[in-house]
Design a protein around this motif. Structure first.
Motif, mmCIF file in Angstrom:
data_model
loop_
_atom_site.group_PDB
_atom_site.id
_atom_site.type_symbol
_atom_site.label_atom_id
_atom_site.label_comp_id
_atom_site.label_asym_id
_atom_site.label_seq_id
_atom_site.Cartn_x
_atom_site.Cartn_y
_atom_site.Cartn_z
ATOM 1 N N ILE A 81 -7.515 1.212 -7.018
ATOM 2 C CA ILE A 81 -8.420 0.762 -5.961
ATOM 3 C C ILE A 81 -8.176 -0.730 -5.707
ATOM 4 O O ILE A 81 -8.188 -1.530 -6.643
ATOM 5 C CB ILE A 81 -9.883 1.012 -6.342
ATOM 6 C CG1 ILE A 81 -10.115 2.505 -6.607
ATOM 7 C CG2 ILE A 81 -10.824 0.501 -5.264
ATOM 8 C CD1 ILE A 81 -11.478 2.808 -7.184
ATOM 9 N N ARG A 87 0.817 -1.218 0.000
ATOM 10 C CA ARG A 87 0.000 0.000 0.000
ATOM 11 C C ARG A 87 0.847 1.264 0.000
ATOM 12 O O ARG A 87 0.408 2.315 -0.471
ATOM 13 C CB ARG A 87 -0.945 0.003 1.210
ATOM 14 C CG ARG A 87 -2.103 -0.978 1.079
ATOM 15 C CD ARG A 87 -3.123 -0.793 2.190
ATOM 16 N NE ARG A 87 -4.114 -1.861 2.194
ATOM 17 C CZ ARG A 87 -5.188 -1.875 1.412
ATOM 18 N NH1 ARG A 87 -5.381 -0.880 0.560
ATOM 19 N NH2 ARG A 87 -6.050 -2.868 1.478
ATOM 20 N N ARG A 88 2.072 1.159 0.530
ATOM 21 C CA ARG A 88 2.941 2.328 0.564
ATOM 22 C C ARG A 88 3.416 2.732 -0.832
ATOM 23 O O ARG A 88 3.809 3.880 -1.035
ATOM 24 C CB ARG A 88 4.152 2.060 1.460
ATOM 25 C CG ARG A 88 3.773 1.685 2.894
ATOM 26 C CD ARG A 88 5.010 1.340 3.699
ATOM 27 N NE ARG A 88 4.656 0.914 5.047
ATOM 28 C CZ ARG A 88 4.499 1.734 6.075
ATOM 29 N NH1 ARG A 88 4.654 3.030 5.898
ATOM 30 N NH2 ARG A 88 4.173 1.277 7.265
ATOM 31 N N PRO A 91 -0.087 3.471 -6.323
ATOM 32 C CA PRO A 91 -0.662 4.789 -6.598
ATOM 33 C C PRO A 91 -2.077 4.896 -6.027
ATOM 34 O O PRO A 91 -2.830 3.915 -5.986
ATOM 35 C CB PRO A 91 -0.661 4.856 -8.125
ATOM 36 C CG PRO A 91 0.398 3.907 -8.550
ATOM 37 C CD PRO A 91 0.371 2.799 -7.541
ATOM 38 N N LYS A 92 -2.439 6.109 -5.605
ATOM 39 C CA LYS A 92 -3.744 6.311 -4.995
ATOM 40 C C LYS A 92 -4.875 6.063 -5.989
ATOM 41 O O LYS A 92 -6.012 5.790 -5.586
ATOM 42 C CB LYS A 92 -3.839 7.736 -4.444
ATOM 43 C CG LYS A 92 -2.873 8.000 -3.287
ATOM 44 C CD LYS A 92 -3.028 9.413 -2.750
ATOM 45 C CE LYS A 92 -2.064 9.657 -1.577
ATOM 46 N NZ LYS A 92 -2.187 11.046 -1.047
ATOM 47 N N GLU A 93 -4.600 6.180 -7.291
ATOM 48 C CA GLU A 93 -5.631 5.977 -8.299
ATOM 49 C C GLU A 93 -5.981 4.511 -8.497
ATOM 50 O O GLU A 93 -6.907 4.178 -9.239
ATOM 51 C CB GLU A 93 -5.198 6.580 -9.646
ATOM 52 C CG GLU A 93 -5.128 8.098 -9.667
ATOM 53 C CD GLU A 93 -3.884 8.633 -8.967
ATOM 54 O OE1 GLU A 93 -3.011 7.802 -8.646
ATOM 55 O OE2 GLU A 93 -3.803 9.850 -8.732
ATOM 56 N N THR A 150 -8.399 -1.014 -11.043
ATOM 57 C CA THR A 150 -8.935 -1.741 -9.900
ATOM 58 C C THR A 150 -8.254 -3.098 -9.781
ATOM 59 O O THR A 150 -8.175 -3.846 -10.760
ATOM 60 C CB THR A 150 -10.452 -1.941 -10.028
ATOM 61 O OG1 THR A 150 -11.083 -0.663 -10.161
ATOM 62 C CG2 THR A 150 -11.011 -2.654 -8.804
ATOM 63 N N HIS A 167 -3.483 3.503 -12.674
ATOM 64 C CA HIS A 167 -4.897 3.658 -12.314
ATOM 65 C C HIS A 167 -5.659 2.403 -12.737
ATOM 66 O O HIS A 167 -5.339 1.774 -13.745
ATOM 67 C CB HIS A 167 -5.505 4.894 -12.977
ATOM 68 C CG HIS A 167 -5.448 4.856 -14.476
ATOM 69 N ND1 HIS A 167 -6.400 4.245 -15.252
ATOM 70 C CD2 HIS A 167 -4.521 5.347 -15.340
ATOM 71 C CE1 HIS A 167 -6.079 4.371 -16.530
ATOM 72 N NE2 HIS A 167 -4.947 5.030 -16.619
#
Length: 682
Positions: free
Chosen positions: A403, A395-396, A399-401, A442, A440
Motif C-alpha cells: 500500500i 506502480r507498474r 506488488p498489489k500487496e 505499507t 507486502h
C-alpha cells in the motif's frame, strides 16, 4: 668466638641431610687434631678419592706440600675470628692436579665436640676467566699503544695536509655544510643492528622520528618489538644476514600503528663484529597517493556504470518516444479530419487517444530524467509532483500487496534543484523501501515544511523541506546503517543487484546543500529523511499541455522532413500538409542532402531527426550549414535537448522540439523559427 659456635647436637638428622645435599664440597674436621671425621660426596668428587679414604686423613693432606703449614696457620687464625670469612687456596685432586678453590670455615659443635666445617668451591673457571681478561687487558694496552702511535702519525700527516690546503679551507667548509644540509633533508632512516643480539647500535634522527622516539630511547634495545614484529622469527631480513634492496615492510611507531617503508639491508663487519645496516624510506605518502588513485579509479568506474545505466534508460525512452510520436500524429490528424467532417468519428475516442499519448509522454520524460538524459539545470521543483511522476514509473512494478500512501503539507515550499537528480533520489529511496518489504507492507511518503536549528544534521540554520520515505520492512542493524551510504554496499543478493543507490542519494542531496538521515531498527522498518533548502514558494503544478489551435502555414512554405522511421515520415507528412505546408521526405541524412542539393531555394525549413543510420542528424546538420548557412532547422529528438542537440541550439536559426508533440506544439515551433528575426551580421 665461643658465642658464635653453632651447636648441631639437637639437629643431627637435619645436619646430616643438609651436609649430604650441599652442591659444594664439605669436610668436617676435628678442631683440635685437624683429622677429617666426615666428608660429603661432593668433597670426594673434588679431591678424587673415595669418601672412606678421606675420613681419618689430616686436613693438610688436601693442600700442596709447600702451602700446608701456611694454610693451617691462616685457617686457625680465621676460625678464631668473630666473623664469617672466605679463604682462597688450592687442593690436590686426582693425578696431583691443583684445583683453585674458595674455602668457608665454620666452627660447629656436634655431640659436645668442637668441629670445623669447611666448605670448598671449585673456582677453576673463574680463574681462567680472570686470566683471559688479564691477557685481553694486556693485549688491549698493546693495541691502544700501537693505535695511539698510528693515530699520532696520522695526526701529523693531517696537520701537514691542512697546512698545505689552508687556502681552500673556507670553500671546503662551505661544501661540507651544503652536503650536511642535504643529508639532513633526505627522508631516509638509518640504523645499525648487532647481527647476533639484534641490539640497535646506531640510529639517525630521521629513523628515530619515524618510530616516534628519540635516538637515546632506541640505542641499546633489541629491534624486535621496537622496529618491527615482536616475534624474532618473523623478520626474514634481520635473521638471514643477506643483502636486500627495495623490500617493502613496516616499522612500528611508538603510538602502535605501522608505517610502510622501503627497506634496504646490508651485512657489514665492524671490528670483527657482525652487524646489519638498514635504511628505510617512509612510504606513507606514496601509499596514500596510491589509495587515492585507486579511489578515483573506482569513482570513475562507478560513474561509468551510472552512465551506462543512463544510456540504457535513454535508449529505451527514445524508442518509446518514436512509437508515441506516430500514435500522436495519427490521432491528431484524425481529430483535424473530424473537425472538417463531424459525422465520421466520435470526438471522445480521439480525446482518449491523445490523453493516453500525453501520459506516455510524461512516462518517458520521467524515464529520461532518471537516466540523466534531460537538461541539467537547477529550477524550482515541487516535490509532491515529483513524487507523482516517480510513482507513475513504479506502480507498474509494485506488488498489489504493498500500500502506497502520500501526505504533503498543502503549502509545501518548493526547492531549488535539478529535477532529474531529485527524481533519481526519489526512485532509489522508493525502490529500496519496496525491496525491504518483500512483497507486502505499507510505503508512506510525506513532505512538510520545517525549520532547523543551527548545526542540526550538519546544516546551517534555516527553512527546509523535509521529505520522508517510510517502509514497514525488516529494518537495518547498526552495522548496516553505518555502511548504507558506501558505494556498492548492499544487503541484496547478487541476482537482486548491487548498488550505487544510497551512495548516489547521499551525493545528490549533498550537492543540493541538503542532508539525508536513516532511522531504522531490525524488525521495525526504516525511515529515510531528506532535508532540502526551501525556496519559500508554495508548490504549483508545472505540468501543462499546449491546447491552442494550430497556426496555419504561410503560402508556398516547403518543409523537408528527415526521419528514419517510416511511420513518422508518413504521419508527419500528413500532419504538415494539414497545417498547410508542402512536404518533402528523406529517410536519412544522405538522402536529405541529395534532395536539398537538387533545389536548395525551394526548401523553407528542415525538420531534422538526430538519431539516424548512415549519416547522423549532427553530421547532416553540419553539411546543411555548409550548403546554406541561414537555413532554418528544427531539431527533433526523442531525447531532451542535451548532448548533441544542445550544441546545435547555440547556432541560428535553430529550434528544438521533443517527441512526441501535438499539432499545436509543432505549428508553434515551425512558425516561431520561420518568423524569427535574423541576427544582423557584425
Amino acid at each position: 668466638m665461643a658465642s658464635d659456635i653453632i651447636d648441631l647436637g639437637q639437629h643431627e638428622d637435619g645436619y646430616r641431610t643438609v651436609f649430604e645435599q650441599m652442591k659444594d664440597a664439605a669436610i668436617l674436621v676435628d678442631a683440635e687434631s685437624g683429622i677429617v671425621v666426615d666428608a660429603n660426596k661432593q668433597a670426594a668428587k673434588l679431591i678424587g678419592r673415595p669418601r672412606h679414604d678421606l675420613i681419618g686423613m689430616h686436613q693438610k693432606s688436601f693442600h700442596p706440600k709447600g702451602q700446608a703449614i701456611e694454610y693451617l696457620e691462616i685457617f686457625a687464625k680465621h676460625t678464631d675470628a668473630d666473623s664469617v670469612c672466605e679463604l682462597e687456596n688450592e687442593v690436590i685432586g686426582r693425578d696431583e692436579l691443583r684445583i683453585p678453590v674458595t674455602i668457608n670455615p665454620f666452627l660447629v659443635r656436634i655431640d659436645g665436640k668442637s668441629r670445623i666445617l669447611a666448605v670448598f668451591r671449585d673456582i677453576t673457571d673463574y680463574k681462567r676467566i680472570q686470566e683471559r681478561l688479564a691477557k685481553q687487558r694486556d693485549e688491549l694496552k698493546v693495541l691502544v699503544r700501537n693505535r695511539t702511535a698510528e693515530l699520532t702519525e696520522v695526526n701529523r700527516q693531517l696537520k701537514e695536509e691542512i697546512a698545505e690546503h689552508i687556502q681552500s679551507e673556507e670553500k671546503l667548509s662551505e661544501k661540507l655544510r651544503f652536503i650536511q644540509s642535504i643529508l639532513e633533508s633526505v627522508p631516509v632512516g638509518v640504523l645499525l643492528i648487532d647481527a647476533k643480539t639484534q641490539e640497535i647500535i646506531l640510529i639517525n634522527e630521521v629513523g628515530a622520528a619515524l618510530l616516534g622516539r628519540a635516538p637515546v630511547d632506541v640505542i641499546g634495545k633489541r629491534c624486535f618489538g621496537l622496529i618491527c614484529s615482536t616475534d624474532p622469527t618473523a623478520c626474514t631480513l634481520t635473521n638471514r644476514g643477506n643483502r636486500f634492496e627495495g623490500i617493502e615492510q613496516t616499522v612500528r611507531h611508538q603510538s602502535g600503528h605501522s608505517i610502510p617503508v622501503l627497506k634496504t639491508v646490508a651485512p657489514i663487519l665492524i671490528n670483527e663484529r657482525e652487524c646489519i645496516l638498514e635504511s628505510f624510506m617512509d612510504l606513507s605518502r606514496r601509499k596514500r597517493d596510491e589509495q587515492e588513485r585507486e579511489r578515483l579509479k573506482e569513482r570513475l568506474r562507478q560513474s561509468q556504470k551510472v552512465e551506462a545505466l543512463g544510456t540504457l534508460a535513454g535508449g529505451v525512452a527514445h524508442d518509446i518516444n518514436n512509437i508515441l510520436a506516430g500514435i500522436m500524429t495519427v490521432a491528431s490528424t484524425m481529430k483535424l479530419d473530424l473537425e472538417a467532417d463531424p459525422t465520421e468519428l466520435q470526438p471522445g475516442d480521439i480525446e482518449d487517444i491523445l490523453e493516453a499519448c500525453k501520459r506516455g509522454r510524461d512516462l518517458t520524460l520521467a524515464l529520461l530524467r532518471f537516466a540523466r538524459k534531460g537538461e541539467y539545470v537547477k529550477t524550482p521543483v515541487a516535490l509532491n509532483h515529483a513524487v507523482d511522476e516517480v510513482l507513475k514509473l513504479l506502480r507498474r512494478v509494485v506488488p498489489k500487496e504493498i500500500i502506497i500512501q502520500t501526505r504533503f503539507d498543502p503549502d509545501l515550499a518548493q526547492v531549488d534543484g535539478d529535477p532529474s537528480q531529485l527524481n533519481n533520489v526519489l526512485v532509489n529511496l522508493c525502490i529500496n523501501a519496496i525491496d525491504a518489504m518483500k512483497g507486502h507492507g505499507t510505503l508512506v511518503i510525506t513532505g512538510e515544511n520545517t525549520v532547523l536549528a543551527e548545526s542540526q544534521e550538519g546544516l546551517i540554520a534555516g527553512r527546509y523541506v523535509k521529505l520522508q520515505v517510510r517502509d514497514s520492512g525488516s529494518g537495518m542493524d547498526e552495522n548496516t546503517i553505518a555502511r548504507a551510504f558506501d558505494p556498492f554496499f548492499s544487503t541484496k543478493t547478487e541476482s537482486e543487484g548491487k548498488g550505487l543507490g544510497l551512495s548516489r542519494v547521499y551525493g545528490i542531496v549533498r550537492d543540493h546543500d541538503g542532508a539525508v538521515t536513516i532511522d531504522s531498527a531490525v524488525g521495525q522498518g526504516t525511515t529515510m529523511t531528506v532535508f532540502l533548502p526551501a525556496l519559500g514558494l508554495t508548490e504549483q503544478d508545472p505540468r501543462s499541455y499546449t491546447t491552442a489551435p494550430p497556426i496555419p502555414a504561410e503560402p508556398n512554405t516547403t518543409v523537408l522532413l528527415v526521419d528514419d522511421e517510416q511511420l513518422l515520415r508518413k504521419t508527419g507528412k500528413r500532419l504538415l500538409r494539414r497545417l498547410g505546408y508542402h512536404v518533402l521526405l528523406a529517410s536519412d541524412g544522405k538522402e536529405a542532402i541529395e534532395i536539398f542539393q537538387q533545389d536548395p531555394g525551394a526548401i523553407s525549413l528542415v525538420l531534422l531527426d538526430l538519431v539516424m543510420p548512415r549519416m547522423s542528424g549532427e553530421e547532416t546538420f553540419a553539411k546543411l550549414r555548409e550548403l546554406a548557412p541561414g537555413l532554418p532547422i528544427l531539431v527533433c529528438s526523442g531525447y531532451s535537448k542535451d548532448g548533441a542537440a544542445e550544441k546545435l541550439l547555440n547556432q541560428e536559426p535553430v529550434g528544438f522540439i521533443q517527441k512526441p508533440f501535438t499539432p499545436s506544439m509543432l505549428s508553434a515551433e515551425l512558425d516561431g523559427i520561420l518568423n524569427r528575426p535574423s541576427t544582423p551580421e557584425v
